[in-house]
Design a protein around this motif. Structure first.
Motif, PDB file in Angstrom:
ATOM      1  N   UNK A   1       0.813  -1.213   0.000  1.00 42.33           N
ATOM      2  CA  UNK A   1       0.000   0.000   0.000  1.00 42.33           C
ATOM      3  C   UNK A   1       0.850   1.269   0.000  1.00 42.33           C
ATOM      4  N   UNK A   2       2.188   1.113   0.105  1.00 37.61           N
ATOM      5  CA  UNK A   2       3.074   2.265   0.273  1.00 37.61           C
ATOM      6  C   UNK A   2       4.173   2.338  -0.780  1.00 37.61           C
ATOM      7  N   UNK A   3       3.926   1.841  -1.954  1.00 36.73           N
ATOM      8  CA  UNK A   3       4.909   1.975  -3.019  1.00 36.73           C
ATOM      9  C   UNK A   3       5.316   0.642  -3.620  1.00 36.73           C
ATOM     10  N   UNK A   4       6.466   0.660  -4.308  1.00 39.07           N
ATOM     11  CA  UNK A   4       6.877  -0.517  -5.062  1.00 39.07           C
ATOM     12  C   UNK A   4       8.331  -0.927  -4.824  1.00 39.07           C
ATOM     13  N   UNK A   5       9.005  -0.383  -3.837  1.00 37.58           N
ATOM     14  CA  UNK A   5      10.407  -0.708  -3.574  1.00 37.58           C
ATOM     15  C   UNK A   5      10.511  -1.859  -2.574  1.00 37.58           C
ATOM     16  N   UNK A   6      10.288  -3.081  -3.045  1.00 38.64           N
ATOM     17  CA  UNK A   6      10.292  -4.300  -2.219  1.00 38.64           C
ATOM     18  C   UNK A   6       9.246  -4.248  -1.106  1.00 38.64           C
ATOM     19  N   UNK A   7       8.203  -3.463  -1.300  1.00 37.91           N
ATOM     20  CA  UNK A   7       7.194  -3.312  -0.258  1.00 37.91           C
ATOM     21  C   UNK A   7       6.378  -4.580  -0.037  1.00 37.91           C
ATOM     22  N   UNK A   8       6.446  -5.517  -0.972  1.00 41.38           N
ATOM     23  CA  UNK A   8       5.748  -6.791  -0.778  1.00 41.38           C
ATOM     24  C   UNK A   8       6.393  -7.601   0.342  1.00 41.38           C
ATOM     25  N   UNK A   9       7.542  -7.162   0.830  1.00 46.22           N
ATOM     26  CA  UNK A   9       8.253  -7.852   1.908  1.00 46.22           C
ATOM     27  C   UNK A   9       8.077  -7.160   3.261  1.00 46.22           C
ATOM     28  N   UNK A  10       7.183  -6.180   3.340  1.00 44.34           N
ATOM     29  CA  UNK A  10       7.025  -5.403   4.574  1.00 44.34           C
ATOM     30  C   UNK A  10       5.574  -5.308   5.018  1.00 44.34           C
ATOM     31  N   UNK A  11       5.403  -5.205   6.333  1.00 50.02           N
ATOM     32  CA  UNK A  11       4.125  -4.873   6.940  1.00 50.02           C
ATOM     33  C   UNK A  11       4.316  -3.598   7.742  1.00 50.02           C
ATOM     34  N   UNK A  12       3.248  -2.840   7.854  1.00 46.70           N
ATOM     35  CA  UNK A  12       3.281  -1.642   8.688  1.00 46.70           C
ATOM     36  C   UNK A  12       2.367  -1.862   9.880  1.00 46.70           C
ATOM     37  N   UNK A  13       2.882  -1.542  11.043  1.00 48.57           N
ATOM     38  CA  UNK A  13       2.133  -1.642  12.287  1.00 48.57           C
ATOM     39  C   UNK A  13       1.934  -0.240  12.842  1.00 48.57           C
ATOM     40  N   UNK A  14       0.721   0.065  13.248  1.00 49.58           N
ATOM     41  CA  UNK A  14       0.433   1.334  13.908  1.00 49.58           C
ATOM     42  C   UNK A  14       0.384   1.075  15.407  1.00 49.58           C
ATOM     43  N   UNK A  15       1.088   1.878  16.165  1.00 50.23           N
ATOM     44  CA  UNK A  15       1.040   1.709  17.617  1.00 50.23           C
ATOM     45  C   UNK A  15       0.309   2.893  18.241  1.00 50.23           C
ATOM     46  N   UNK A  16      -0.967   2.920  17.949  1.00 45.74           N
ATOM     47  CA  UNK A  16      -1.817   4.020  18.391  1.00 45.74           C
ATOM     48  C   UNK A  16      -2.795   3.616  19.492  1.00 45.74           C
ATOM     49  N   UNK A  17      -2.755   2.358  19.878  1.00 47.22           N
ATOM     50  CA  UNK A  17      -3.657   1.870  20.938  1.00 47.22           C
ATOM     51  C   UNK A  17      -2.964   1.944  22.293  1.00 47.22           C
ATOM     52  N   UNK A  18      -3.699   1.649  23.364  1.00 51.15           N
ATOM     53  CA  UNK A  18      -3.098   1.658  24.694  1.00 51.15           C
ATOM     54  C   UNK A  18      -2.093   0.515  24.819  1.00 51.15           C
ATOM     55  N   UNK A  19      -1.193   0.621  25.758  1.00 50.49           N
ATOM     56  CA  UNK A  19      -0.074  -0.302  25.884  1.00 50.49           C
ATOM     57  C   UNK A  19      -0.530  -1.747  26.136  1.00 50.49           C
ATOM     58  N   UNK A  20      -1.572  -1.953  26.904  1.00 55.12           N
ATOM     59  CA  UNK A  20      -2.038  -3.317  27.181  1.00 55.12           C
ATOM     60  C   UNK A  20      -2.559  -3.989  25.912  1.00 55.12           C
ATOM     61  N   UNK A  21      -3.243  -3.228  25.093  1.00 46.28           N
ATOM     62  CA  UNK A  21      -3.748  -3.744  23.821  1.00 46.28           C
ATOM     63  C   UNK A  21      -2.577  -4.124  22.911  1.00 46.28           C
TER      64      UNK A  21
END
Length: 66
Positions: A33-53
């Motif tokens: 979802x973020x381009x074409x430079x080997x991005x098929x080998x990556x995941x993006x994680x958002x750390x916007x939730x509370x720490x326990x979650x």
């Protein structure tokens, strides 16, 4: 956000993200979802939730990937 190389597990970040969501209910964003430079080998994680979650998600991921 955290950008993680998952090439050890897959070369299709879209399918891998879908499988993780289905299997362990952890949402990620496929790198493709973020381009074409080997991005098929990556995941993006958002750390916007509370720490326990986030701890729960990390625990699930750790068990899933080991």
């Amino acid at each position: 956000y955290l950008w993680a190389n998952v090439s050890k597990y897959t070369n299709d970040s879209f399918e891998f993200a879908k499988q993780i969501l289905k299997d362990i209910h952890v949402a990620t964003t496929p790198g493709i979802d973020f381009g074409k430079n080997k991005t098929e080998q990556y995941l993006r994680f958002a750390y916007t939730r509370d720490i326990e979650h986030m701890k729960e998600g990390i625990s699930r991921l750790k068990k899933y990937l080991l």
